[in-house]
Design a protein around this motif. Structure first.
Motif, PDB file in Angstrom:
ATOM      1  N   LEU A  38      74.878 -67.214 -48.605  1.00 31.85           N
ATOM      2  CA  LEU A  38      75.557 -65.918 -48.736  1.00 31.85           C
ATOM      3  C   LEU A  38      76.794 -66.125 -49.608  1.00 31.85           C
ATOM      4  N   MET A  39      76.832 -65.434 -50.729  1.00 27.72           N
ATOM      5  CA  MET A  39      77.980 -65.557 -51.630  1.00 27.72           C
ATOM      6  C   MET A  39      79.077 -64.603 -51.161  1.00 27.72           C
ATOM      7  N   ILE A  40      80.269 -65.136 -50.967  1.00 25.69           N
ATOM      8  CA  ILE A  40      81.440 -64.301 -50.658  1.00 25.69           C
ATOM      9  C   ILE A  40      82.318 -64.288 -51.907  1.00 25.69           C
ATOM     10  N   GLN A  41      82.612 -63.086 -52.392  1.00 26.91           N
ATOM     11  CA  GLN A  41      83.408 -62.961 -53.610  1.00 26.91           C
ATOM     12  C   GLN A  41      84.566 -62.010 -53.386  1.00 26.91           C
ATOM     13  N   GLY A  42      85.584 -62.167 -54.217  1.00 25.41           N
ATOM     14  CA  GLY A  42      86.703 -61.242 -54.143  1.00 25.41           C
ATOM     15  C   GLY A  42      87.827 -61.674 -55.051  1.00 25.41           C
ATOM     16  N   VAL A  43      89.013 -61.169 -54.733  1.00 29.61           N
ATOM     17  CA  VAL A  43      90.184 -61.450 -55.568  1.00 29.61           C
ATOM     18  C   VAL A  43      91.371 -61.816 -54.681  1.00 29.61           C
ATOM     19  N   ALA A  44      92.301 -62.586 -55.271  1.00 29.80           N
ATOM     20  CA  ALA A  44      93.545 -62.949 -54.601  1.00 29.80           C
ATOM     21  C   ALA A  44      94.685 -62.781 -55.600  1.00 29.80           C
ATOM     22  N   TRP A  45      95.882 -62.494 -55.085  1.00 28.79           N
ATOM     23  CA  TRP A  45      97.035 -62.285 -55.970  1.00 28.79           C
ATOM     24  C   TRP A  45      98.315 -62.482 -55.168  1.00 28.79           C
ATOM     25  N   ASP A  46      99.440 -62.550 -55.882  1.00 31.40           N
ATOM     26  CA  ASP A  46     100.720 -62.659 -55.186  1.00 31.40           C
ATOM     27  C   ASP A  46     101.812 -62.049 -56.051  1.00 31.40           C
ATOM     28  N   CYS A 103      89.965 -64.215 -59.388  1.00 36.55           N
ATOM     29  CA  CYS A 103      88.641 -64.057 -58.773  1.00 36.55           C
ATOM     30  C   CYS A 103      88.232 -65.368 -58.094  1.00 36.55           C
ATOM     31  N   TYR A 104      87.655 -65.239 -56.915  1.00 38.30           N
ATOM     32  CA  TYR A 104      87.161 -66.437 -56.220  1.00 38.30           C
ATOM     33  C   TYR A 104      85.733 -66.190 -55.766  1.00 38.30           C
ATOM     34  N   SER A 105      85.033 -67.270 -55.468  1.00 43.57           N
ATOM     35  CA  SER A 105      83.726 -67.130 -54.837  1.00 43.57           C
ATOM     36  C   SER A 105      83.447 -68.374 -53.994  1.00 43.57           C
ATOM     37  N   ALA A 106      82.673 -68.179 -52.954  1.00 42.01           N
ATOM     38  CA  ALA A 106      82.288 -69.288 -52.077  1.00 42.01           C
ATOM     39  C   ALA A 106      80.916 -68.965 -51.511  1.00 42.01           C
ATOM     40  N   THR A 107      80.102 -69.979 -51.322  1.00 38.62           N
ATOM     41  CA  THR A 107      78.788 -69.760 -50.728  1.00 38.62           C
ATOM     42  C   THR A 107      78.769 -70.360 -49.331  1.00 38.62           C
ATOM     43  N   VAL A 108      78.404 -69.531 -48.385  1.00 41.93           N
ATOM     44  CA  VAL A 108      78.309 -69.977 -46.999  1.00 41.93           C
ATOM     45  C   VAL A 108      76.870 -69.758 -46.536  1.00 41.93           C
ATOM     46  N   THR A 109      76.493 -70.423 -45.447  1.00 39.63           N
ATOM     47  CA  THR A 109      75.148 -70.223 -44.903  1.00 39.63           C
ATOM     48  C   THR A 109      75.262 -69.966 -43.408  1.00 39.63           C
ATOM     49  N   PRO A 110      75.204 -68.690 -43.027  1.00 39.41           N
ATOM     50  CA  PRO A 110      75.290 -68.390 -41.593  1.00 39.41           C
ATOM     51  C   PRO A 110      74.094 -68.992 -40.848  1.00 39.41           C
ATOM     52  N   ILE A 138      80.985 -57.619 -49.999  1.00 39.12           N
ATOM     53  CA  ILE A 138      80.263 -57.402 -48.746  1.00 39.12           C
ATOM     54  C   ILE A 138      81.009 -56.330 -47.952  1.00 39.12           C
ATOM     55  N   ALA A 139      80.285 -55.272 -47.594  1.00 44.93           N
ATOM     56  CA  ALA A 139      80.931 -54.175 -46.871  1.00 44.93           C
ATOM     57  C   ALA A 139      80.877 -54.432 -45.375  1.00 44.93           C
ATOM     58  N   ASP A 140      81.880 -53.959 -44.682  1.00 49.82           N
ATOM     59  CA  ASP A 140      81.897 -54.079 -43.231  1.00 49.82           C
ATOM     60  C   ASP A 140      80.652 -53.392 -42.658  1.00 49.82           C
ATOM     61  N   GLY A 141      79.966 -54.069 -41.760  1.00 49.28           N
ATOM     62  CA  GLY A 141      78.784 -53.486 -41.134  1.00 49.28           C
ATOM     63  C   GLY A 141      77.473 -53.889 -41.767  1.00 49.28           C
ATOM     64  N   GLN A 142      77.525 -54.643 -42.865  1.00 45.73           N
ATOM     65  CA  GLN A 142      76.279 -55.074 -43.506  1.00 45.73           C
ATOM     66  C   GLN A 142      75.544 -56.101 -42.648  1.00 45.73           C
ATOM     67  N   SER A 143      74.236 -56.227 -42.926  1.00 46.39           N
ATOM     68  CA  SER A 143      73.455 -57.302 -42.321  1.00 46.39           C
ATOM     69  C   SER A 143      73.135 -58.346 -43.374  1.00 46.39           C
ATOM     70  N   VAL A 144      73.115 -59.591 -42.959  1.00 41.98           N
ATOM     71  CA  VAL A 144      72.775 -60.685 -43.873  1.00 41.98           C
ATOM     72  C   VAL A 144      71.758 -61.596 -43.184  1.00 41.98           C
ATOM     73  N   HIS A 145      71.059 -62.409 -43.984  1.00 41.41           N
ATOM     74  CA  HIS A 145      69.979 -63.231 -43.430  1.00 41.41           C
ATOM     75  C   HIS A 145      70.471 -64.581 -42.917  1.00 41.41           C
ATOM     76  N   VAL A 146      69.902 -64.982 -41.796  1.00 35.95           N
ATOM     77  CA  VAL A 146      70.252 -66.279 -41.213  1.00 35.95           C
ATOM     78  C   VAL A 146      69.675 -67.412 -42.080  1.00 35.95           C
ATOM     79  N   ASN A 147      70.388 -68.529 -42.138  1.00 31.94           N
ATOM     80  CA  ASN A 147      69.959 -69.726 -42.866  1.00 31.94           C
ATOM     81  C   ASN A 147      69.692 -69.496 -44.343  1.00 31.94           C
ATOM     82  N   GLN A 148      70.334 -68.478 -44.898  1.00 32.15           N
ATOM     83  CA  GLN A 148      70.218 -68.268 -46.345  1.00 32.15           C
ATOM     84  C   GLN A 148      71.615 -68.213 -46.935  1.00 32.15           C
TER      85      GLN A 148
END
Lengths: 99, 407
Positions: free
Chosen positions: B314-322, B356-363, B302-312
């Motif tokens: 939304l998958m957030i994905q990315g990576v983590a490391w150490d 890789c991680y992913s989570a689904t949220v619903t704004p 998800i890029a900064d400045g994007q629009s997303v739909h309410v009550n739908q």
């Protein structure tokens, strides 16, 4: 900025034959045409493209450019004499030292 | 810490489920990192080095190009989008047949030479997946800003490295007990002879670690020129400053390296970050050498400045490391870090790899929302909410923040 010219890097760096130089599209960088600007170009571009300066515009504030120019002279051996350093610092501080 | 204002130049409405990668235009790739210095934004370009796909140009020469955020969403970063970072601008193109690695010692007359074929024939091949991250990754996001290459989020990549253990080569050479550091020279140089060569050293224990390798392959193919062909050093868990490209000379030292790149550059104030004890022969009263990466994570879909739909959903994905303990857990937030929910973390190829991680949220409310992500390492390290400021801009692992508009 009264005039702007395209900085021609190739003539300075092509002497380094056998090396893969990253010229890419460096020649697209637009630079002011004044005595001070030409001095900056001629001394700085031996080692790096001018976007290093643009990238740090306002990050290095005002007279802090002196420390940067000193680092180039002392740590990297940039061939800049004291008088030239003064002019370069004055130019960079004015043009790239803003808030 | 104040967050500078950022003018929103674009709005995208995601398709109903945003788990599908979103095609992002060139202007968006460049604008996708808010809070960079204005001069950095103005001089950034989407440019293509030979053999690479378009990447974010920070400087043409020496070449410093970062990976677009959207290309960091997979565990393995494609070789043609792996970030590029050089200190010195004369970078020879070295044919594998011409490659030579010299070993020597500062305290005896021993010396040895290897061709690439020698290395490949004489030593056991090994493979490791490991994240390579510039010490100054995200320097451009430091608040206040600090001088240097003003990196955004993309001075990090992950790859599968194949090579031979440095340990095996050093033993064959005859490393002795009085060696306290092992120093490395790259073939890159400044145009002026007076400019110091790029020289780094490792403490002997790290050079002899069985995970530290001399690599000649990246993702199953020869390492790309821009990433250090024919042979580069892989130091899993440590920042990329030690991952010497075009490595041509290795020297066993009985006294600490005095290289400019060890004693003046890549230094951290003592007692600010974990890992102060990792390189004691390069520590002084006030500063230590930067060594292990700190735990970190990114939102990549998800890029900064994007629009997303309410009550739908939304998958957030990315990576983590150490720095190599591996990732214990990842959490995401849709309310700028007030509340968090756990993400699912996939099994990684190694503890040094992107996880890789992913989570689904619903704004559920309209308007501006700040998405955040944070990771916890197996070693118990957490990402901080506020920057741990240091004058060189190293180790920036603040919770990644992506602003979206819910419509």
């Amino acid at each position: 900025m009264k005039h702007s010219i395209v900085v021609m890097i190739a003539t300075i760096t092509l002497g380094l034959l056998g090396s893969w130089l990253c010229l890419a599209d460096e020649t697209k960088i637009v630079w002011e045409n004044s005595d001070a600007a030409r001095l900056v170009q001629s001394r700085c571009i031996t080692c790096h493209s001018l976007d290093y300066i643009q990238m740090n515009a306002g990050v290095i504030k005002g007279a802090n450019w002196e420390a940067e120019v000193n680092k180039m002279r002392k740590a990297y051996g940039a061939p800049i004499n004291d008088e030239e350093a003064k002019q370069i610092v004055a130019y960079l501080s004015q043009k790239f030292g803003g808030e | 810490m104040s967050i500078p204002t950022y003018s929103k130049q674009r709005r995208h409405v995601l398709s109903s489920l945003s788990s599908i990668p979103v095609a992002i235009a060139a202007s968006d790739v460049l604008a996708g990192t808010p809070y960079l210095p204005p001069g950095t934004v103005a001089s950034a370009r989407l440019e293509t080095l030979p053999g690479k796909r378009p990447m974010i140009k920070r400087s043409y020469r020496p070449p410093n190009y970062e990976t677009p955020l959207a290309a960091l969403g997979t565990e393995i970063t494609p070789a043609d989008q792996f970030f590029v970072r050089w200190h010195l601008s004369v970078i020879p193109e070295i044919h594998p047949k011409d490659y030579q690695l010299n070993l020597s010692s500062d305290h005896n007359d021993r010396s040895l030479k290897f061709s690439l074929a020698d290395l490949q024939r004489q030593f056991e091949p090994v493979e490791i997946t490991a994240v390579c991250q510039c010490s100054g990754a995200r320097r451009g996001l430091s608040d206040p800003h600090v001088a240097g290459v003003e990196w955004g989020y993309g001075a990090v990549s992950n790859a599968r490295w194949k090579g031979v253990r440095l340990r095996d080569v050093l033993r064959h050479f005859g490393i002795d007990a009085s060696t306290i550091e092992v120093a490395f020279w790259g073939e890159d140089r400044g145009p002026l002879d007076v400019t110091p060569r790029f020289v780094k050293s490792l403490p002997t224990y790290k050079a002899m670690d069985d995970q530290t390798i001399l690599a000649f392959e990246m993702n199953g193919k020869p390492i790309p020129h821009w990433n250090g062909a024919p042979v580069r050093l892989i130091v899993p868990g440590w920042t990329a400053t030690y991952w010497m490209k075009q490595i041509s000379h290795i020297q066993c030292l009985q006294s600490p390296s005095k290289s400019f790149w060890m004693t003046s550059a890549y230094r951290l104030t003592k007692d600010k970050f974990p890992g102060d004890d990792r390189f004691i022969t390069q520590a002084n009263d006030k500063t230590v050498a930067v060594t292990e990466m700190v735990v970190n994570s990114l939102i990549t879909n998800i890029a900064d400045g994007q629009s997303v739909h309410v009550n739908q959903p939304l998958m957030i994905q990315g990576v983590a490391w150490d720095g190599g303990s591996g990732i214990d857990s990842v959490e995401v937030s849709v309310d700028d870090g007030k509340t968090w929910q756990p993400a699912a973390v996939a099994k990684a190829e190694s503890r040094y790899s992107f996880h890789c991680y992913s989570a689904t949220v619903t704004p559920q409310t309209l308007g501006l929302h700040a998405l955040r992500v944070r990771a916890l390492s197996n070693g118990g390290q957490k990402q901080p909410e506020a920057l741990v400021f240091n004058p060189a801009g190293y180790h920036n692992n603040v919770w990644h923040r992506v602003e979206v508009t819910v419509v």
